[in-house]
Design a protein around this motif. Sequence first.
Motif, PDB file in Angstrom:
ATOM      1  N   PHE A  91       1.267   9.602   3.558  1.00  0.00           N
ATOM      2  CA  PHE A  91       1.373  11.008   3.155  1.00  0.00           C
ATOM      3  C   PHE A  91       2.328  11.807   4.037  1.00  0.00           C
ATOM      4  CE2 PHE A  91      -2.854   9.653   1.666  1.00  0.00           C
ATOM      5  CZ  PHE A  91      -2.697   9.898   0.312  1.00  0.00           C
ATOM      6  N   SER A  92       2.825  11.203   5.102  1.00  0.00           N
ATOM      7  CA  SER A  92       3.769  11.914   5.972  1.00  0.00           C
ATOM      8  C   SER A  92       5.180  11.903   5.405  1.00  0.00           C
ATOM      9  CB  SER A  92       3.782  11.268   7.369  1.00  0.00           C
ATOM     10  OG  SER A  92       4.323   9.955   7.307  1.00  0.00           O
ATOM     11  N   ASN A  93       5.456  10.981   4.471  1.00  0.00           N
ATOM     12  CA  ASN A  93       6.810  10.877   3.912  1.00  0.00           C
ATOM     13  C   ASN A  93       6.735  10.292   2.511  1.00  0.00           C
ATOM     14  OD1 ASN A  93       9.559  10.824   3.588  1.00  0.00           O
ATOM     15  ND2 ASN A  93       9.900   9.050   4.931  1.00  0.00           N
TER      16      ASN A  93
ATOM     17  N   ILE B 237       0.837  -1.206   0.000  1.00  0.00           N
ATOM     18  CA  ILE B 237       0.000   0.000   0.000  1.00  0.00           C
ATOM     19  C   ILE B 237       0.869   1.252   0.000  1.00  0.00           C
ATOM     20  CG2 ILE B 237      -1.523   1.397   1.482  1.00  0.00           C
ATOM     21  CD1 ILE B 237      -2.927  -1.214   2.246  1.00  0.00           C
ATOM     22  N   ASN B 238       1.887   1.267   0.841  1.00  0.00           N
ATOM     23  CA  ASN B 238       2.783   2.426   0.889  1.00  0.00           C
ATOM     24  C   ASN B 238       3.460   2.659  -0.455  1.00  0.00           C
ATOM     25  OD1 ASN B 238       5.769   3.511   1.476  1.00  0.00           O
ATOM     26  ND2 ASN B 238       4.378   4.292   3.053  1.00  0.00           N
TER      27      ASN B 238
ATOM     28  N   ASN C  97       2.846   5.996  -3.094  1.00  0.00           N
ATOM     29  CA  ASN C  97       3.984   6.790  -3.565  1.00  0.00           C
ATOM     30  C   ASN C  97       4.077   6.807  -5.086  1.00  0.00           C
ATOM     31  OD1 ASN C  97       6.190   7.742  -1.346  1.00  0.00           O
ATOM     32  ND2 ASN C  97       4.992   6.013  -0.586  1.00  0.00           N
ATOM     33  N   ILE C  98       3.760   5.667  -5.715  1.00  0.00           N
ATOM     34  CA  ILE C  98       3.807   5.595  -7.183  1.00  0.00           C
ATOM     35  C   ILE C  98       2.713   6.448  -7.803  1.00  0.00           C
ATOM     36  CG2 ILE C  98       3.441   4.057  -9.154  1.00  0.00           C
ATOM     37  CD1 ILE C  98       4.780   1.820  -7.515  1.00  0.00           C
TER      38      ILE C  98
ATOM     39  N   ALA D 191      13.938   5.386  -3.658  1.00  0.00           N
ATOM     40  CA  ALA D 191      13.677   5.692  -2.246  1.00  0.00           C
ATOM     41  C   ALA D 191      12.335   5.131  -1.789  1.00  0.00           C
ATOM     42  CB  ALA D 191      13.724   7.203  -2.015  1.00  0.00           C
ATOM     43  N   MET D 192      11.336   5.168  -2.701  1.00  0.00           N
ATOM     44  CA  MET D 192      10.025   4.667  -2.279  1.00  0.00           C
ATOM     45  C   MET D 192      10.033   3.140  -2.164  1.00  0.00           C
ATOM     46  SD  MET D 192       7.746   5.415  -5.699  1.00  0.00           S
ATOM     47  CE  MET D 192       8.172   4.751  -7.311  1.00  0.00           C
TER      48      MET D 192
END
Length: 737
Positions: free
Chosen positions: A126-128, A76-77, A81-82, A134-135
């Motif tokens: 959404f905090s980083n 999910i993270n 990011n993508i 990097a993602m």
Amino acid sequence: MLQKIKIFIDSIYFTNALKVTIAAVIPVVLFSLLGEFRIGFTIALGAFFTYPSDIPSSLKHKINGVLFTALLVSVINLLVNIMYPHSWIFYPFLAILIFMLSMISVYGHRATMTSFSGLLAVSIAFSNLNTGWAMVEHAGLILAGGLFYLLISLVFYYVRPNRYIELQIAECIKLTAKYLKLRGDLWTLNADRKLIIEKQLHLQVELNTIHENIREVLIRSSTTSGSSNQNRKMLLVFISLVEILELALSTAFDHNKLHQKFDEHPKVLLTYQSLAYNLAASIKQLSKSVRKQTLYTSKYDLLHDLNSLSHAILTYESDLEKTAAVEGVFMLTTMLQYAEKQIEKIKIIEHAFTLGSRLQDLKGKDKDLEKFLAPHYYPLSTLTQNFSFSSSIFRHSLRLTITLLFGFVVGAFLPFQNVYWILLTIIVILRPSYGLTKARSFQRMIGTIIGGLIAFGILYFMSDNLFISILAIICMLLGFTFTQINYKVSATFITMYVVFIYGIVTPNISDLVQYRILDTLVGAVLAFMANHFLFPTWEFVNTPIHLKKSITANQEYLKEIALFYNKKGSISTSYRLARKNAFIEIGNLMASFQRMSQEPKSKQRQLPQVYKLAVLNHSLLSSLASLGTYIQSHKTSSASEAFNIVVETVDNNLKNAIEVLNDTTEIYDESIAQKDLSIHFTALKNIREKELQEGEKFNPEDFQLKMQEAQLVIEQLVWLINLSGNIVKATKTLKNT
């Protein structure tokens, strides 16, 4: 005081909080020493995301559930990011992702917690935000955090593999003792029986939850990895506790009538009440012994209490003429026999914790146990069938999706510092239940304000990072511990933890506190407003469903009792399943009433009628338990034709009530039913007269047993007829108002 602290530290809540705290603190400390705080913090986030899915279950399901959740939050993270740079596809993607994560709750409790973990991962993403390699690295570290949490959880499991189930059993014993105490309260002259029954119904909701937790761990473990001695012992204790609960419920008497009957002989009822209280106190003491892991030694001489009751019955009989005392003696003898059975069950539990249990102690009670579990089966049809506004989970999923998107837009276009904290607040607060959302909104706002002010005050006077770090760890531990105990206290400590962490890494702590409080207030208000105005699901819509399920469950229990009375033999699995479902559904009905009572007054439709039906169904269950327990524990005669006809009449009454709730035509004409009932009641009375006339054919002991059976069966059948008829009337009143 030290003893209370020890019990608190040994609690399930503290142990679970300690696991996630260790899994989060170790990587932060380790990588901070290496100058890589960001890596350690990201791993800690992975542990935090994975933690909710670690619910009570067998080891196999525990590992599978945590692994799946760890992988899910990582993916999910990465996906967030993508997609984030591509706004034209990001918002539809985010909406679909949130909706589908929320919808997987249809698959049960574990799926609900996995859903919660996934939603947390969405908000914190959404905090980083990252790009490129990097993602991928960030998502990999989150996965590593989830795996590290699993490792810590497994260490705790293998160090104390049986402690969780011991604590759950101890809590179950404690709640059962409380239930027995309430049953004893019913024998107090001029007692507020309505209040006592209400307390029993509330307690049944708690008992249902803990019974399900115990079944999930004990039975699932025995079916997947075999049955150990410890597992057999706990299983024997649990089955005995369920039987004690049924016996407690089965002492169904008209207490007003009893007090009138024994008005001039109050000692006999007081003696029984004293015995009932000592039964409760005895197993409560056992609960404390299990929790404290101390050697159990009973303080109560239950056999002496039993002899006192037996002597009181003989005294009562000798004070009256034999014919005048016969009905009272039968009632008191039945109560004595129930008490004997309770003591027998309690002795089994005491034996299990003092001398150990043997395989033969179960005596076939562990047969077909897997049928008592909700199956772990996840067909796609379960999901697709819930794509309807009639599904409360579908409504909640839509509500949550729209509210989160609105919160994201508000945070993005207005000068908020941390948009993700608005989203996090919405996810934590917004529940399918209006009452729980309302309570959590206020508790979180109050906890956030108090926690923010306290933490800001400490940081204002203290700047030592080591001291602040220790405080942050303590606050994190206490925050997670109190999540299920007191949400306001939990929110206070979690806020302090967050403020301390930011106080270490950022200089503008005053701005942080202000924005933290503002973000929380906005998220809480959005959650509360959404639950009130956005596809609301008010409990009065669901109440008829719970009513039908409770009535149907009692109906099935009645059929199993009648079948057993007619065929005799051993107790079947279907009988035990019917009994279990009847207990569960009365608890679910009361839980529905509790939720309705927390909603706005305008939405509490027919609240008194719902409560009345809950009490009637509880009384019906009590009467059924009395009948079922008696025929299980006594050698009974063949069921008479009148018995089967009256059982059929009760069954028709319950069918009629269900038809009324379904808004369909009633099954039969009541005037004909009343005419038939008078005939059946006469037939029932003739059973007793016939037994009296044929008394000399039996020896005195057999004759007394036959008379006791005739009286109890007649009494319970008459009571069942009255209760089922009242349920029909109450359902009509409910539908017509």
